[in-house]
Enzyme design. Structure first.
Site, mmCIF file in Angstrom:
data_model
loop_
_atom_site.group_PDB
_atom_site.id
_atom_site.type_symbol
_atom_site.label_atom_id
_atom_site.label_comp_id
_atom_site.label_asym_id
_atom_site.label_seq_id
_atom_site.Cartn_x
_atom_site.Cartn_y
_atom_site.Cartn_z
ATOM 1 N N HIS A 61 0.171 1.219 3.486
ATOM 2 C CA HIS A 61 0.689 1.517 1.665
ATOM 3 C C HIS A 61 2.576 1.902 2.368
ATOM 4 O O HIS A 61 3.149 1.761 3.420
ATOM 5 C CB HIS A 61 0.855 3.801 2.198
ATOM 6 C CG HIS A 61 1.530 4.699 0.299
ATOM 7 N ND1 HIS A 61 1.967 3.624 -0.058
ATOM 8 C CD2 HIS A 61 2.606 5.029 0.698
ATOM 9 C CE1 HIS A 61 2.735 4.313 -1.158
ATOM 10 N NE2 HIS A 61 3.032 5.468 -0.495
ATOM 11 N N CYS A 85 -1.071 7.783 -3.846
ATOM 12 C CA CYS A 85 -0.641 7.187 -2.807
ATOM 13 C C CYS A 85 -1.948 6.675 -2.193
ATOM 14 O O CYS A 85 -1.990 5.056 -1.741
ATOM 15 C CB CYS A 85 1.012 6.749 -1.990
ATOM 16 S SG CYS A 85 2.226 7.857 -2.600
ATOM 17 N N ASN A 141 8.553 2.158 -3.459
ATOM 18 C CA ASN A 141 7.136 2.649 -3.481
ATOM 19 C C ASN A 141 6.297 2.754 -4.671
ATOM 20 O O ASN A 141 6.169 3.867 -5.556
ATOM 21 C CB ASN A 141 7.108 4.335 -2.546
ATOM 22 C CG ASN A 141 5.914 5.034 -2.487
ATOM 23 O OD1 ASN A 141 4.547 4.672 -2.988
ATOM 24 N ND2 ASN A 141 5.870 6.084 -1.786
#
Ligand code: ACO
Length: 340
Positions: free
Chosen positions: A267, A121, A297
């Site tokens: 994020h 990520c 996500n």
């Protein structure tokens, strides 16, 4: 403690952004028919309401290429102007060639050097920093930095602990060298970046199978080692601590404080992680960008997609200080400060 990078004389500026999200929407309601979960649980624990799922014949490089085309249009550059393509992804089209090489072919950027970056990520901010080094040292002047993922290909759709969290999509930025003397008012100037990793914690978030350590075999395939395994609570704690530290370090390196931040683009993993960081930085809700309710996500894609959406919806104005911050498997983390 991560080693801060030095301030360059000529800086890299983000001159265009673009994103692409696949059409298919998978809602929490849809997921509750697959596993023992509910819209109430997913929304209250994560903030996610729905996510996008790529078509079976849609690869990561297809999404990345469309995001790249949109970013190039926004920047007013042609494919032949691109000298470097870096794709951050944990879901490459295949082990090799790199997804960046597939993107090069699809967009016709024949003058580019192409490779992928793997930092889960945090991948987009890692790739941004790699591209900055190329640009700031004078090696290349114009680059495409892309975060793109088809996480639906790594999800175990029978594991309610993880399948509710992830989605597919791509975001891209065009960055270009902008020297202080020639372009003192260049927009999207990357002022600072910090990065860090802690490989001691590799086991907390990983896809254990399908690589050289554990190749897929007819015997092990039924236990789904080629899907995401995550210790959610531990990951959550480290994410808050590291993203907070990285944000503070990147701001300090840029000679700024949290009070100077116009918008933080974190994020997009969990609304509770984001709120915890915003609270510790004393940033009000209106300065915190969130779109995870729509997309979940998307790993390396979250930040460039969110940056593109924030810009296009008029949330970013000239002179604004934008704080980008990410955390992911590895563990890895990174933060950048950009002056628009
Ligand atoms: N629906 C219903 N119940 C569920 C679900 C679900 N989808 N998932 C888990 N539960 C249950 C668990 O089984 C557990 O039940 P138990 O108490 O009977 O054992 C209970 O809910 C609580 O589970 P926790 O894991 O403690 O829930 P938590 O509040 O920690 O939320 C979550 C889980 C959302 C995964 C959270 O820990 C999180 O967001 N972690 C961080 C994720 C992250 O930041 N990842 C970073 C990057 S990802 C990357 O790099 C690819």
């Amino acid at each position: 403690m991560p080693t801060p990078s030095t301030q360059p004389f000529c800086a890299s500026s983000i001159i265009g952004t673009g994103s692409y999200m696949p059409a298919k929407v998978l809602t929490n309601e849809d997921l509750s028919k697959l596993v023992d979960t509910s819209d109430e649980w997913i929304t209250s624990r994560t903030g996610i309401k729905e996510r996008r799922i790529a078509a079976p014949d849609e690869a990561t490089s297809d999404m990345a290429s469309e995001a790249a085309r949109r970013a190039m249009t926004d920047a007013g550059v042609k494919p032949e102007d691109i000298q470097l393509i870096i794709v951050a992804t944990v879901t490459p089209d295949m082990a090799f060639p790199s997804t960046a090489c597939f993107v090069q072919k699809k967009i016709g950027a024949s003058n580019a050097v192409c490779f992928d970056v793997s930092a889960a990520c945090s991948g987009f901010l890692y790739a941004l920093q790699v591209a900055r080094h190329f640009i700031n040292t004078g090696n290349r002047t114009t680059a495409l930095v892309i975060g793109a993922e088809k996480l639906s290909s790594l999800v175990n759709w029978q594991d309610r602990n993880t399948c509710v969290l992830f989605g597919d999509g791509a975001g891209a930025v065009v960055i270009r060298k902008a020297c202080e003397e020639e372009e003192p008012n260049a927009q999207g100037r990357v002022l600072s970046t910090v990065m860090g990793s802690d490989g001691n914690l590799v086991d907390l978030l990983k896809v254990p199978g399908g690589g050289s350590a554990c190749p897929l075999t007819p015997e092990n395939i039924t236990s789904r080692p080629n899907t995401i395994h995550m210790e959610g609570r531990e990951t959550f704690k480290h994410a808050v601590t590291r993203m907070l530290e990285a944000s503070q370090q990147a701001l300090e390196m840029a000679g700024l404080t949290a009070a100077d931040v116009s918008l933080v683009i974190p994020h997009q993993a969990n609304a509770r992680i984001i709120s915890a960081i915003a609270e510790r930085l004393a940033l009000p809700n209106e300065k915190v960008f969130m779109n995870l309710d729509k997309y979940g996500n998307t790993s390396a894609a979250t930040i460039p997609v969110a940056l593109d959406e924030a810009r296009r919806s008029g949330l970013i104005k000239k002179g604004d200080v934008i704080l980008l911050v990410a955390f992911g498997g590895g563990f890895t983390w990174a933060s950048s400060v950009v002056r628009w």
